[in-house]
Scaffold this active site. Structure first.
Site, mmCIF file in Angstrom:
data_model
loop_
_atom_site.group_PDB
_atom_site.id
_atom_site.type_symbol
_atom_site.label_atom_id
_atom_site.label_comp_id
_atom_site.label_asym_id
_atom_site.label_seq_id
_atom_site.Cartn_x
_atom_site.Cartn_y
_atom_site.Cartn_z
ATOM 1 N N ASP A 1 -3.241 4.341 2.823
ATOM 2 C CA ASP A 1 -3.567 4.627 4.230
ATOM 3 C C ASP A 1 -3.236 6.084 4.521
ATOM 4 O OD1 ASP A 1 -4.282 2.020 4.705
ATOM 5 O OD2 ASP A 1 -2.406 1.462 5.683
ATOM 6 N N ASP B 1 1.451 4.721 2.346
ATOM 7 C CA ASP B 1 1.048 5.311 3.624
ATOM 8 C C ASP B 1 1.418 6.788 3.680
ATOM 9 O OD1 ASP B 1 0.511 2.632 5.173
ATOM 10 O OD2 ASP B 1 2.471 2.375 4.230
ATOM 11 N N ASP C 1 0.863 -1.186 0.000
ATOM 12 C CA ASP C 1 0.000 0.000 0.000
ATOM 13 C C ASP C 1 0.894 1.229 0.000
ATOM 14 O OD1 ASP C 1 1.101 0.228 2.518
ATOM 15 O OD2 ASP C 1 -0.788 0.264 3.600
HETATM 16 N N1 CTP Z 1 0.787 1.036 11.535
HETATM 17 C C1 CTP Z 1 0.268 1.468 12.730
HETATM 18 N N2 CTP Z 1 -1.063 1.396 12.956
HETATM 19 C C2 CTP Z 1 -1.909 0.945 12.007
HETATM 20 C C3 CTP Z 1 -1.403 0.513 10.768
HETATM 21 C C4 CTP Z 1 -0.029 0.576 10.571
HETATM 22 O O1 CTP Z 1 1.034 1.879 13.580
HETATM 23 N N3 CTP Z 1 -3.196 0.898 12.249
HETATM 24 C C5 CTP Z 1 2.222 1.112 11.318
HETATM 25 C C6 CTP Z 1 2.857 -0.259 11.240
HETATM 26 O O2 CTP Z 1 3.310 -0.674 12.500
HETATM 27 C C7 CTP Z 1 3.980 -0.046 10.285
HETATM 28 C C8 CTP Z 1 3.586 1.160 9.450
HETATM 29 O O3 CTP Z 1 2.446 1.710 10.079
HETATM 30 O O4 CTP Z 1 5.163 0.222 11.000
HETATM 31 C C9 CTP Z 1 3.311 0.829 8.023
HETATM 32 O O5 CTP Z 1 2.395 -0.237 7.934
HETATM 33 P P1 CTP Z 1 2.158 -1.103 6.635
HETATM 34 O O6 CTP Z 1 1.662 -0.252 5.530
HETATM 35 O O7 CTP Z 1 1.308 -2.249 7.027
HETATM 36 O O8 CTP Z 1 3.588 -1.717 6.341
HETATM 37 P P2 CTP Z 1 4.813 -1.198 5.465
HETATM 38 O O9 CTP Z 1 5.987 -1.248 6.346
HETATM 39 O O10 CTP Z 1 4.484 0.104 4.825
HETATM 40 O O11 CTP Z 1 4.963 -2.338 4.397
HETATM 41 P P3 CTP Z 1 4.263 -2.432 2.939
HETATM 42 O O12 CTP Z 1 5.292 -1.924 2.002
HETATM 43 O O13 CTP Z 1 3.959 -3.866 2.737
HETATM 44 O O14 CTP Z 1 3.038 -1.586 2.968
HETATM 45 MN MN MN Z 2 2.720 0.379 3.741
HETATM 46 MN MN MN Z 3 -0.327 0.692 5.537
#
Ligand code: CTP
Ligand code: MN
Ligand code: MN
Length: 500
Positions: free
Chosen positions: A424, A336, A334
């Site tokens: 997100d 963020d 995703d």
């Molecule tokens: N996070 C959080 N609370 C949430 C969702 C996510 O604190 N409700 C934090 C996670 O702990 C993470 C960061 O946001 O450290 C990013 O989350 P995520 O998008 O799931 O992972 P990525 O590290 O960005 O990996 P990817 O590239 O697969 O998206």
């Molecule tokens: Mn992510």
């Molecule tokens: Mn995320």
């Protein structure tokens, strides 16, 4: 570091043990044992130089062992040479002379091993040692990911891939201990600037237990692990993996469906008694798009779209990329973002306004908005890994190919010209910005260890909202991530070094 020239001693080598290595040439320099590194030099040149040196009375070993005294390389990249040497599991490495080819050619010219001068030395550049430590000291690897620097370059993928399968399998079986052990072990190996080439090289590493080492040994010997292969071919594992790959389906739901005998997506969709929630319906509807990796170029394009929306609403709003792309990853599941308004309290309506605008543009395919439940008086939270209380939304946006540099990351034959992407957005009050940014940058393992370090080493509580000092009974203010690392007494780790 400097070595006196070795006085030649003439003696015919008698023992045949060395014969395979040294054949019939006369050994003149008993105390010097060379090893020529094939990388960069190439096989035929290495063989030629070996013969040349032997004909001049030098001992040249074909195999690198602790007996070798002088390692000679033509690799001008010190870091890759040292990375390789560190992975060879040598006990005697600190005592070896690691030399540039110029020492070898000087010695051949002189007909004897010449004294080692600093210009001959290939210095180990990694890891950087604290000032004042002896040059041979090996920097110890911390058990905490927040005291290690972990880039996206993983030199130990063959092991970490296996560990991740094992961790996931233990997670499916709700066996938290070994699950965490394998996650920690994978994280330690990811931080190494060198590849583990033999088990001896892992001796001083933290978080590697007997089970992890047994798996590593198997992989080193046979290139694979039987336990991992049996998991990968296990029907339950495969099914749970498939089901949890759907947006909105966690291990609990996946397990429930598995127990009911369901094995495929069509089994689930054909089962009338299953009520999918809105998230899961979306998960199935957009499965192809959101199970497909998001590229950096796609993330950038989405950044532009969000940026336009945010600043059309509030010109002085702050928008930052976070998550995996902030850590420099090439692909993510995703994108963020963190967004906040300079005026305290305005951040919540900001998020709703952004959503409205995206809807108005016709690109909002899915939106799960969660209003803020943030209440400063309820801090500190003792719940480790607790979700934060900021306003946030989990979206699926429609991204047009024309907006992406180099085009979309889509399947061949997909002619829609657009794709859905998970996005997100989190919106903390501006005085919580640094903590939210640190928490949302990840990686998950890095965050876990930051909190564990704070609790166990500093008697402090850290989460996405705040840092609380239990001894002083006070909250510690921070406007940047650097402030937080400083409060914790940690060296600052850049986002691209947090890929633990
Ligand atoms: N996070 C959080 N609370 C949430 C969702 C996510 O604190 N409700 C934090 C996670 O702990 C993470 C960061 O946001 O450290 C990013 O989350 P995520 O998008 O799931 O992972 P990525 O590290 O960005 O990996 P990817 O590239 O697969 O998206
Ligand atoms: Mn992510
Ligand atoms: Mn995320």
């Amino acid at each position: 570091m400097f070595q006196a020239p070795v006085v030649p001693r003439l003696r015919k080598r008698s023992r045949a043990v060395e014969a395979g290595i040294q054949r019939h040439e006369e050994v003149k320099f008993e105390d010097v044992r060379l090893y020529l590194v094939e990388k960069k030099m190439g096989r035929s040149r290495r063989s030629f130089l070996t013969q040349l040196a032997r004909s001049k009375g030098f001992i040249v070993d074909d195999i690198l062992s602790d007996k070798v005294t002088h390692v000679v390389s033509e690799d001008s990249q010190a870091s890759s040479l040292w990375a390789w040497l560190n992975g060879c599991g040598l006990k005697n490495l600190p005592m070896m002379q690691v030399l540039d080819i110029s020492w070898f050619t000087d010695s051949m010219g002189a007909g004897r091993p010449v004294a080692v001068e600093s210009r001959h030395l290939i210095q180990d550049t990694l890891p950087t040692l604290p000032e004042g430590s002896p040059p041979t000291a090996v920097a110890t690897v911390s058990q905490y990911a927040c005291q290690r620097r972990t880039t996206i370059e993983n030199n130990n993928k063959i092991f970490t891939d296996a560990f991740e399968v094992l961790a996931e399998s233990y997670e499916f079986n709700e066996n938290e201990g070994p699950c965490l052990a394998f996650r920690r072990a994978a994280s330690v190996l990811k931080s190494l600037p060198w590849a583990v080439e033999c088990l001896g090289a892992t001796e001083d590493l933290p978080c590697l237990g007997d089970h992890t080492k047994a798996v590593m040994e198997e992989i080193l010997l046979y290139g694979r692990s039987l336990q991992v292969e049996s998991i990968l071919s296990n029907e339950r594992y495969q099914t749970l993996k498939l089901f949890t790959s759907v947006f909105g389906v966690g291990p609990k739901t996946a397990e429930k469906w598995y127990r009911r005998g369901l094995r495929s997506f069509s089994d689930i969709l054909a089962e009338p008694s299953i009520q999918l929630n809105r998230m899961q319906q979306t998960g199935f509807l957009h499965y192809g798009d959101i199970s497909r990796a998001v590229s950096k170029a796609e993330a950038r394009a989405l950044g532009n779209i969000i940026d336009e929306a945010v600043h059309a609403i509030t010109p002085d709003a702050i928008l930052a990329l976070t998550g995996g792309f902030r850590r420099g990853k090439e692909f993510g599941h995703d994108v963020d973002f963190i967004v906040t308004a300079l005026e305290l309290g305005k951040e919540e309506s900001l998020l709703l306004d952004i959503i409205d605008r995206l809807k108005h543009h016709g690109i909002l395919l899915y939106c799960d908005y969660q209003a803020s439940t943030f209440d400063i008086s309820k801090l500190p939270s003792h719940r480790f890994e607790a979700m934060d209380h900021f306003a946030k939304c989990f979206l699926i946006l429609r991204l047009e190919g024309s907006q992406v540099d180099g085009g979309l990351n889509i399947a061949e034959g997909d002619s829609r010209g657009w794709r859905g992407v998970r996005v997100d957005l989190v919106s903390p009050p501006v005085d919580r910005y640094a903590y939210a940014l640190l928490g949302w940058t990840g990686s998950r393992q890095f965050e876990r260890d930051l909190r564990r370090f704070a609790r166990s080493e500093k008697r402090m509580l850290l989460d996405n909202h705040a840092l609380y000092d239990k001894r002083k009974k006070e909250f510690l203010a921070a406007t940047t991530e650097k402030d937080i690392f400083a409060h914790l007494g940690l060296e600052y780790i850049e986002p691209w070094q947090r890929n633990a």
